[in-house]
Scaffold this active site. Structure first.
Site, short mmCIF file in Angstrom:
data_model
loop_
_atom_site.label_atom_id
_atom_site.label_comp_id
_atom_site.label_asym_id
_atom_site.label_seq_id
_atom_site.Cartn_x
_atom_site.Cartn_y
_atom_site.Cartn_z
N PHE A 142 7.04 -59.48 9.94
CA PHE A 142 6.75 -59.65 11.27
C PHE A 142 7.23 -58.40 12.40
O PHE A 142 8.35 -58.56 12.55
CB PHE A 142 6.91 -60.96 12.10
CG PHE A 142 6.03 -61.20 13.29
CD1 PHE A 142 4.79 -61.53 13.20
CD2 PHE A 142 6.46 -60.79 14.65
CE1 PHE A 142 3.91 -61.55 14.36
CE2 PHE A 142 5.79 -61.15 15.65
CZ PHE A 142 4.30 -61.39 15.72
N ASP A 227 14.23 -53.20 12.17
CA ASP A 227 13.82 -53.99 13.31
C ASP A 227 14.71 -55.32 13.43
O ASP A 227 14.99 -56.23 12.76
CB ASP A 227 12.48 -54.51 13.13
CG ASP A 227 11.80 -55.37 14.24
OD1 ASP A 227 12.63 -55.31 15.11
OD2 ASP A 227 10.69 -55.55 13.82
N LYS A 256 13.93 -59.12 22.76
CA LYS A 256 14.39 -60.64 22.82
C LYS A 256 15.62 -60.92 23.37
O LYS A 256 15.74 -60.58 24.70
CB LYS A 256 14.56 -61.24 21.30
CG LYS A 256 12.64 -61.39 20.70
CD LYS A 256 13.06 -62.46 19.65
CE LYS A 256 11.71 -62.21 18.81
NZ LYS A 256 10.51 -63.11 19.28
N1 PLP Z 1 9.93 -57.64 15.59
C1 PLP Z 1 10.57 -58.83 15.12
C2 PLP Z 1 11.33 -58.79 14.04
C3 PLP Z 1 10.09 -59.93 15.72
O1 PLP Z 1 10.64 -60.99 15.45
C4 PLP Z 1 9.17 -59.92 16.96
C5 PLP Z 1 8.75 -61.09 17.61
O2 PLP Z 1 8.99 -62.34 17.23
C6 PLP Z 1 8.59 -58.73 17.21
C7 PLP Z 1 8.95 -57.51 16.53
C8 PLP Z 1 7.72 -58.50 18.36
O3 PLP Z 1 8.31 -58.55 19.43
P1 PLP Z 1 7.52 -59.16 20.95
O4 PLP Z 1 6.67 -60.55 20.74
O5 PLP Z 1 8.38 -59.12 21.93
O6 PLP Z 1 6.09 -57.94 20.89
#
Ligand code: PLP
Length: 415
Positions: A142, A227, A256
């Site tokens: 994700f 990520d 986050k």
């Molecule tokens: N990358 C990871 C690993 C995530 O867990 C998330 C959201 O849960 C995102 C990217 C996307 O972040 P956002 O919801 O702030 O766009």
């Protein structure tokens, strides 16, 4: 009688998202949040809840950490947004802090406003830096829901309605070095991985996986994008999860917890080679609000608090205790819990069925513990409380979870 809660869910249904409003009602989640502090949040009627989902991983410092709120107020009264013509001191100070705290030669930062935007930027930077077009990502991953981030995410449910997505993306099973090796080639701009899959269901890869990905990328001349939107900021027991494998990615995405639970902010931190294209084309990728003084000042304070209060160390200790308690419950309830896994305070409870997860979440809500499942795996309930949660609060969570499990078992027996 219409309570204020009923009223708000109706208004939410009429003006925001009718489908989600129905789910909120079905789950009994119609209370309206009014405030929060530390690991606790309370509603408009004064009922208090322990937040085990941590706002989907946002609240690593807890709600309204006093030092972070104070930093926000100071900056708000001075200059919250930037002219974007004159130089922006809080942004540079934050970039310097990130350069000092991130591993290896990670040096430059690009700032944006969310995790998906950070991933979006990292994908573009990888193409610009390598002149290549393809990406390799993991099944179950994700990375967010904008087009690029969605293209490297793994769940069909979210992808299919929006296809065609970015061409040239291959998904490989998460954790398999052989699959990665076979998929990466001369057209690969970057491999994109989470150190531990969060929304995929708290999936920890075998030891050495990230290090192997690093070697595979180096051999192929591809970049490694890690990520850390969810794993970063102390969650897994070190400031960044890559530290545990001593891996330095070319690009690392953050969001986050970087906002300290107070502001939205995202960042891509990169090694010099991955940012070199900016020398020729400094405006190739931009964001009006990215790195604004308010968000930057808050994020810098959030990083300082993280180091000074040793939040990663707290995640390690509290996570080890909680994992032990969850293991015990798993032994008591093998009919409901399939597995406990994770690292630090990023733990997942995999249940035998998605029905068990729904029932357990409802029973936990009824006992004032906010629990949520992971977006790409509805059988897994996440345990990602604020790292500042007290030992007493954690013990309360475990007690209420034990009660909730007993209630779910009783329901199973009735059927
Ligand atoms: N990358 C990871 C690993 C995530 O867990 C998330 C959201 O849960 C995102 C990217 C996307 O972040 P956002 O919801 O702030 O766009």
């Amino acid at each position: 009688m219409t309570t204020p809660e009923d009223n708000l869910v109706d208004r939410f249904e009429a003006t925001v998202n009718p489908g989600l409003a129905r789910i909120q009602r079905f789950m009994g989640l119609t209370a309206v949040e009014a405030g929060g502090f530390g690991a606790e949040v309370w509603d408009e009627t004064g009922q208090r809840y322990l937040d085990l989902g941590g706002g989907y991983g946002v609240f690593v410092h807890g709600y309204r950490h006093p030092r972070i709120v104070a930093a926000a107020v100071r900056q708000l009264e001075q200059l919250p947004l930037s002219s974007r013509v004159l130089l922006n001191r809080p942004m540079v100070a934050l970039a310097e802090e990130l350069r000092a705290l991130t591993p290896g030669d990670l040096q430059y930062s690009f700032f944006c406003n969310s995790g998906a935007e950070a991933v979006e930027a990292a994908l573009k930077f990888a193409r610009a830096a390598t002149g290549r077009t393809h990406f390799v990502a993991a099944e179950g991953a994700f990375h967010g829901k904008t087009f690029g981030a969605l293209s490297v995410s793994g769940r069909r449910l979210y992808r299919e309605p929006f296809e065609p997505l970015l061409p040239g993306v291959r998904h490989v099973p998460f954790g398999s070095v052989e699959a990665l090796e076979a998929a990466v080639g001369p057209e690969t701009a970057a491999v994109v991985l989470e150190p531990i899959q969060g929304e995929g269901g708290v999936i920890v890869p075998p030891p050495g996986y990230l290090a192997a990905a690093r070697r595979i990328c180096d051999r192929a001349g591809a970049l490694l994008i890690v990520d850390e939107v969810q794993t970063g900021m102390g969650r897994t027991g070190t400031l960044f999860a890559v530290e545990q494998e001593e891996v330095v990615p070319d690009l690392m995405t953050l969001a986050k917890g970087l906002g300290g639970g107070v502001v939205p902010i995202g960042a891509v931190v990169g090694r010099p080679g991955a940012f070199r294209f900016f020398e020729e084309a400094p405006l190739l990728h931009t964001s009006t609000f990215g790195g604004n003084p308010l968000a930057a000042a808050v994020a810098r304070e959030a990083l300082r608090v993280m180091v000074e209060e040793d939040l990663p160390g707290q995640a390690r200790l509290k996570g080890a205790w909680l994992a032990g308690q969850l293991d015990q419950l798993a032994r008591q309830y093998p009919d409901i819990i399939r597995e406990v896994r994770g690292r630090g305070l990023m733990l997942g409870l995999e249940l035998v069925t998605a029905g068990h997860a729904g029932a357990l979440m409802s029973e936990m809500f009824a006992r004032h513990v906010l629990a949520v499942y992971t977006l790409n795996n509805e059988r897994v309930i996440r345990f990602m409380p604020p790292l500042v949660i007290t030992e007493q609060q954690l013990a309360t969570v475990v007690e209420r979870l034990a009660d909730a499990l007993a209630a779910v078992r009783a329901m199973d027996l009735e059927e």
